[in-house]
Design an enzyme around this catalytic site. Structure first.
Site, PDB file in Angstrom:
ATOM      1  CB  SER A  98     -19.561 -30.104  53.445  1.00 19.12           C
ATOM      2  OG  SER A  98     -18.909 -29.654  52.282  1.00 19.12           O
ATOM      3  N   GLY A  99     -18.315 -32.837  51.847  1.00 22.68           N
ATOM      4  CA  GLY A  99     -17.086 -33.338  51.250  1.00 22.68           C
ATOM      5  C   GLY A  99     -16.141 -32.216  50.883  1.00 22.68           C
ATOM      6  CG  LEU A 100     -16.063 -27.518  49.153  1.00 19.58           C
ATOM      7  CD1 LEU A 100     -14.862 -27.598  48.222  1.00 19.58           C
ATOM      8  CD2 LEU A 100     -17.077 -26.496  48.635  1.00 19.58           C
ATOM      9  CG  ASP A 155     -15.114 -31.814  46.847  1.00 19.60           C
ATOM     10  OD1 ASP A 155     -15.054 -32.916  47.421  1.00 19.60           O
ATOM     11  OD2 ASP A 155     -16.181 -31.287  46.490  1.00 19.60           O
ATOM     12  CG  ASP A 172     -20.745 -34.484  50.028  1.00 20.09           C
ATOM     13  OD1 ASP A 172     -21.001 -35.374  49.198  1.00 20.09           O
ATOM     14  OD2 ASP A 172     -20.224 -33.393  49.717  1.00 20.09           O
ATOM     15  CG  ASP A 228     -17.196 -37.124  47.606  1.00 21.33           C
ATOM     16  OD1 ASP A 228     -17.915 -36.110  47.670  1.00 21.33           O
ATOM     17  OD2 ASP A 228     -16.024 -37.140  48.019  1.00 21.33           O
ATOM     18  CD  GLU A 281     -21.046 -36.406  43.948  1.00 25.07           C
ATOM     19  OE1 GLU A 281     -20.464 -35.950  42.932  1.00 25.07           O
ATOM     20  OE2 GLU A 281     -21.080 -35.813  45.039  1.00 25.07           O
ATOM     21  CE  LYS A 290     -17.126 -34.257  44.152  1.00 22.06           C
ATOM     22  NZ  LYS A 290     -17.896 -34.291  45.428  1.00 22.06           N
ATOM     23  CG  ASN A 343     -17.326 -28.928  44.063  1.00 20.28           C
ATOM     24  OD1 ASN A 343     -18.108 -28.102  43.595  1.00 20.28           O
ATOM     25  ND2 ASN A 343     -17.260 -29.186  45.352  1.00 20.28           N
ATOM     26  CB  SER A 344     -21.839 -30.389  41.731  1.00 22.55           C
ATOM     27  OG  SER A 344     -21.885 -31.749  42.054  1.00 22.55           O
ATOM     28  NE  ARG A 399     -24.351 -33.946  44.899  1.00 24.09           N
ATOM     29  CZ  ARG A 399     -23.388 -33.227  45.469  1.00 24.09           C
ATOM     30  NH1 ARG A 399     -23.156 -33.352  46.770  1.00 24.09           N
ATOM     31  NH2 ARG A 399     -22.655 -32.393  44.762  1.00 24.09           N
ATOM     32  CG  HIS A 433     -26.459 -30.474  43.329  1.00 23.44           C
ATOM     33  ND1 HIS A 433     -26.794 -29.282  43.936  1.00 23.44           N
ATOM     34  CD2 HIS A 433     -25.101 -30.593  43.485  1.00 23.44           C
ATOM     35  CE1 HIS A 433     -25.711 -28.722  44.428  1.00 23.44           C
ATOM     36  NE2 HIS A 433     -24.674 -29.485  44.170  1.00 23.44           N
TER      37      HIS A 433
END
Length: 295
Positions: free
Chosen positions: A46-48, A58, A85, A87, A114, A120, A122-123, A159, A190
């Site tokens: 996970s990037g986060l 992130d 992940d 990004d 993504e 980026k 965070n979504s 993504r 997502h």
């Protein structure tokens, strides 16, 4: 004599399995080993979570080389495949394809890119702009990654952030089809709705054109069987080990600070012996017996 299946092949088989597969978040070598011991067949880098455990946001504040260094420890600590992940790929097509080569060198099985802009956002941020990349540019980035890999089973997951950015089904479908045609091994669709309606609509329109991965962090109340019924290929439990560890550290630290004592925490935390076990200390002891002089 049995032949060990490569991590890349394992991930590719999971993405193309007829069964719904699950991978679990990890953010360092220790958590990667714990995920494997729990029985998961794959790990989400996970990037986060990797950013958070480094103490940064992130938003690509951790460079790709710093992330890859963490992933190297994770790969060394586990025998199951890791999907990073990645990004946006940390830049344009050239940065992304270089990342792929470095991940292959370190035994990472795949990268998820993504279709947003670098750096980026965070979504799951509320009220933040989520600008999307140009479809053709991102599709060519996917193609560059696929063209640069040396292991044919290394996986690139595209993504799609159309729903996150406020676009509708048509845009999500158009992007997914473009990225699939560019060579993506799977599409991660997502959504941050509290229900799976975005995913339901996409899966119906997608009509099994290729593997689909989802991240139900926001629609976590949806029964897993519903994902099976929709034809989803893989579910990512995306950040829960990091969040669980933060909760445990906060509670333990506050207890020790308030009590000025360890009495009320010792029976609530793992033993030092368990840490040694997770570090595979027994292997070092055996190696010392074998390779160090006896006197």
């Amino acid at each position: 004599m049995s032949t060990k299946v490569k991590k890349t092949t394992q991930l590719k088989q999971m993405l193309n399995s007829k069964d719904l597969e699950f991978i679990m978040e990890a953010h360092n070598g220790l958590s990667a080993r714990i995920v494997q011991e729990a029985g998961f067949k794959g790990i989400w880098g996970s990037g986060l979570s990797v950013s958070a455990q480094l103490g940064v946001r992130d938003s690509n504040e951790a460079s790709w080389t710093q992330v890859v260094e963490v992933l190297e420890f994770m790969s060394d600590a586990s025998d199951v495949p890791i999907l990073l992940d990645a990004d946006t790929g940390y830049g344009n097509f050239n940065n992304a394809r270089r990342l792929v080569r470095k991940l292959e060198d370190r035994g990472v099985a795949g990268a998820c890119l993504e279709d947003k802009l670098f750096p980026k956002t965070n979504s799951l941020h509320d009220g933040r702009a989520q600008p999307l990349a140009d479809i053709e540019e991102f599709a060519l980035k996917i193609k560059a990654c696929k063209d640069s890999q040396t292991d044919p089973d290394f996986c690139i997951v595209a993504r799609v952030e159309a729903f996150i950015a406020g676009w509708g089904l048509d845009e999500a479908l158009k992007r997914a089809e473009a990225y699939r045609n560019a060579g993506a091994d799977a599409i991660l669709m997502h959504s941050k709705k509290a229900d799976p309606s975005d995913i339901e609509a996409f899966m119906k329109a997608w009509n099994n054109q290729g593997p689909v991965v989802i991240v139900p962090t926001k629609y976590y109340k949806t029964p897993t069987d519903h994902f099976r019924d929709m034809g989803v290929s893989m579910v990512i439990w995306a950040n829960h080990n990091l969040r669980a560890s933060v909760s445990a550290i906060q509670q333990t630290t506050k207890q020790i600070y308030d009590d000025q004592s360890l009495v009320n925490v010792e029976d609530k935390i793992v033993s030092v012996k368990e840490i040694f076990r997770l570090q595979r200390d027994d292997e070092l002891v055996q190696a010392e017996d074998k390779y160090l002089p006896k006197n």
